[in-house]
Design a protein around this motif. Structure first.
Motif, PDB file in Angstrom:
ATOM      1  N   VAL A 172       0.855  -1.185   0.000  1.00  0.00           N
ATOM      2  CA  VAL A 172       0.000   0.000   0.000  1.00  0.00           C
ATOM      3  C   VAL A 172       0.892   1.237   0.000  1.00  0.00           C
ATOM      4  O   VAL A 172       1.949   1.244   0.616  1.00  0.00           O
ATOM      5  CB  VAL A 172      -0.932   0.025   1.230  1.00  0.00           C
ATOM      6  N   THR A 201      -9.211  -8.157   6.401  1.00  0.00           N
ATOM      7  CA  THR A 201      -9.560  -6.737   6.367  1.00  0.00           C
ATOM      8  C   THR A 201      -8.910  -5.962   7.510  1.00  0.00           C
ATOM      9  O   THR A 201      -9.067  -6.308   8.674  1.00  0.00           O
ATOM     10  CB  THR A 201     -11.093  -6.549   6.441  1.00  0.00           C
ATOM     11  N   TYR A 222     -10.557   4.389   6.370  1.00  0.00           N
ATOM     12  CA  TYR A 222      -9.524   3.920   5.445  1.00  0.00           C
ATOM     13  C   TYR A 222      -9.425   2.406   5.633  1.00  0.00           C
ATOM     14  O   TYR A 222      -9.098   1.941   6.723  1.00  0.00           O
ATOM     15  CB  TYR A 222      -8.200   4.596   5.783  1.00  0.00           C
ATOM     16  N   LEU A 224      -8.409  -1.600   4.036  1.00  0.00           N
ATOM     17  CA  LEU A 224      -7.719  -2.476   3.100  1.00  0.00           C
ATOM     18  C   LEU A 224      -8.326  -3.868   3.208  1.00  0.00           C
ATOM     19  O   LEU A 224      -8.415  -4.423   4.296  1.00  0.00           O
ATOM     20  CB  LEU A 224      -6.225  -2.558   3.428  1.00  0.00           C
ATOM     21  N   THR A 225      -8.734  -4.406   2.087  1.00  0.00           N
ATOM     22  CA  THR A 225      -9.327  -5.738   2.080  1.00  0.00           C
ATOM     23  C   THR A 225      -8.573  -6.615   1.106  1.00  0.00           C
ATOM     24  O   THR A 225      -8.519  -6.326  -0.094  1.00  0.00           O
ATOM     25  CB  THR A 225     -10.808  -5.688   1.677  1.00  0.00           C
ATOM     26  N   LYS A 290      -6.697  -2.749  -6.181  1.00  0.00           N
ATOM     27  CA  LYS A 290      -5.239  -2.740  -6.147  1.00  0.00           C
ATOM     28  C   LYS A 290      -4.733  -4.164  -6.363  1.00  0.00           C
ATOM     29  O   LYS A 290      -5.504  -5.122  -6.387  1.00  0.00           O
ATOM     30  CB  LYS A 290      -4.745  -2.196  -4.792  1.00  0.00           C
ATOM     31  N   LYS A 295      -8.934  -1.173  -1.822  1.00  0.00           N
ATOM     32  CA  LYS A 295      -8.708  -0.086  -0.876  1.00  0.00           C
ATOM     33  C   LYS A 295      -9.960   0.780  -0.858  1.00  0.00           C
ATOM     34  O   LYS A 295     -10.504   1.134  -1.910  1.00  0.00           O
ATOM     35  CB  LYS A 295      -7.495   0.745  -1.281  1.00  0.00           C
ATOM     36  N   THR A 296     -10.435   1.133   0.339  1.00  0.00           N
ATOM     37  CA  THR A 296     -11.667   1.905   0.491  1.00  0.00           C
ATOM     38  C   THR A 296     -11.406   3.186   1.276  1.00  0.00           C
ATOM     39  O   THR A 296     -10.737   3.161   2.315  1.00  0.00           O
ATOM     40  CB  THR A 296     -12.740   1.085   1.232  1.00  0.00           C
TER      41      THR A 296
END
Length: 322
Positions: A172, A201, A222, A224-225, A290, A295-296
């Protein structure tokens, strides 16, 4: 036995028939995966003795990636007929210079630790990953030799390896505490929580410095999954709407603002749910695909609607995030 990958050594002098015989032997032998109490996963690619060129003074018996407490590393094992001054490893993925500690019996084990995350991005990519690794070996007497190994890692071994790595090890570009949004939005923000929701997650949530973390007026998310490629983000808004309906939320609104194959920007709101702890919410979220998954970025306003001026500023900021 779990077949982790494929490993061969180029030998121009070998005949096609001999190569096939060796390859079949290698496939039948398989590879080793070792776990111990220290949470070490080691995928070793074992090299059968038949693959060694007779003139080689160094015999590489095992090479592969490993994780220890979620951190990637490489492991190189072999035997040498002479003391080694240096081994230079070169490939499109890995470059390093090492000095293995050769024991009296000629064996050595060397761990390449604290490696950059970029060397392991391939773990999160789909399908097989193959690359050649060249070893330029310099002995203490000044002589040298070179070897080239061909490596291939299959989907199963990569999935197993990825499952051992916490989300923060994924590739990331921004650390959660240094999000561009926090600098550009003209407010002082604090972390409400940064933690793993589950094995796949990782989430960080921020609230204005002046707000209580127990009942904030605004929230920036913020997330990340980890997900394998091919996920369809266009289905997310409908699933969220169905979830809100199941919670008996009132005046549900869901709108997709932008959508393409790389991501989706959407907006949703409700006027409260049957559970009184679920406050009226208005949120704008952006999800982007990604290499490691999704990414949220999301901004939520509680107990009132986001104003038109706020809405445009939030969209501009979230769209600029990467």
């Amino acid at each position: 036995m779990l077949l982790a990958g494929e490993f061969g050594q180029k030998q121009a002098q070998s005949s096609a028939k001999k190569f096939i015989e060796i390859w079949n032997l290698l496939f039948l032998m398989g590879y080793t995966i070792m776990l111990n109490g220290k949470n070490i996963l080691y995928i070793a690619l074992i090299l059968p003795g038949l693959l060694f060129a007779e003139e080689n003074r160094v015999k590489i018996t095992s090479f592969g990636p490993m994780t220890k407490s979620g951190v990637f590393a490489w492991n190189l094992m072999g035997k040498s007929q002479s003391p080694i001054a240096r081994i230079e490893l070169k490939s499109r993925i890995l470059q390093a210079s090492i000095k293995p500690d050769v024991k009296e019996d000629g064996s050595f084990v060397h761990f390449l630790e604290e490696r950059p995350d970029q060397e392991f991005y391939w773990v999160y990519s789909p399908g097989n990953t193959s690359f050649d690794l060249r070893l330029n070996i310099e002995f203490e007497d000044g002589s040298t030799e070179s070897q080239e190994l061909s490596l291939s890692f299959g989907e199963k071994s990569k999935t197993l390896l990825a499952a051992q790595t916490p989300m923060f090890r994924n590739p990331v570009p921004d650390e959660p505490r240094k999000l561009p949004y926090l600098a550009r939005n003209g407010k002082s923000w604090k972390i409400m929580k940064c933690s793993f929701m589950n094995a796949a997650t990782f989430i960080c949530e921020y609230v204005p410095q002046s707000d209580s973390i127990y009942e904030p007026g605004q929230l920036y998310r913020y997330m990340l999954t980890r997900a394998r490629p091919g996920i369809d983000l266009t289905k997310i808004p409908d699933r969220m709407k169905a979830s809100l309906e199941n919670q008996d939320c009132q005046e549900i609104k869901m709108s997709v603002l932008e959508s393409d194959e790389s991501g989706i920007l959407f907006e949703w709101s409700h006027a409260g749910c049957s559970n009184p702890q679920v406050r009226p919410t208005h949120e704008i979220s952006r999800m982007i695909i990604k290499d490691f998954g999704v990414k949220t970025f999301g901004f939520a306003q509680y107990d009132r609607q986001i104003t038109a001026e706020e809405r445009q500023r939030i969209i501009d900021i979230i769209e600029s995030e990467d």
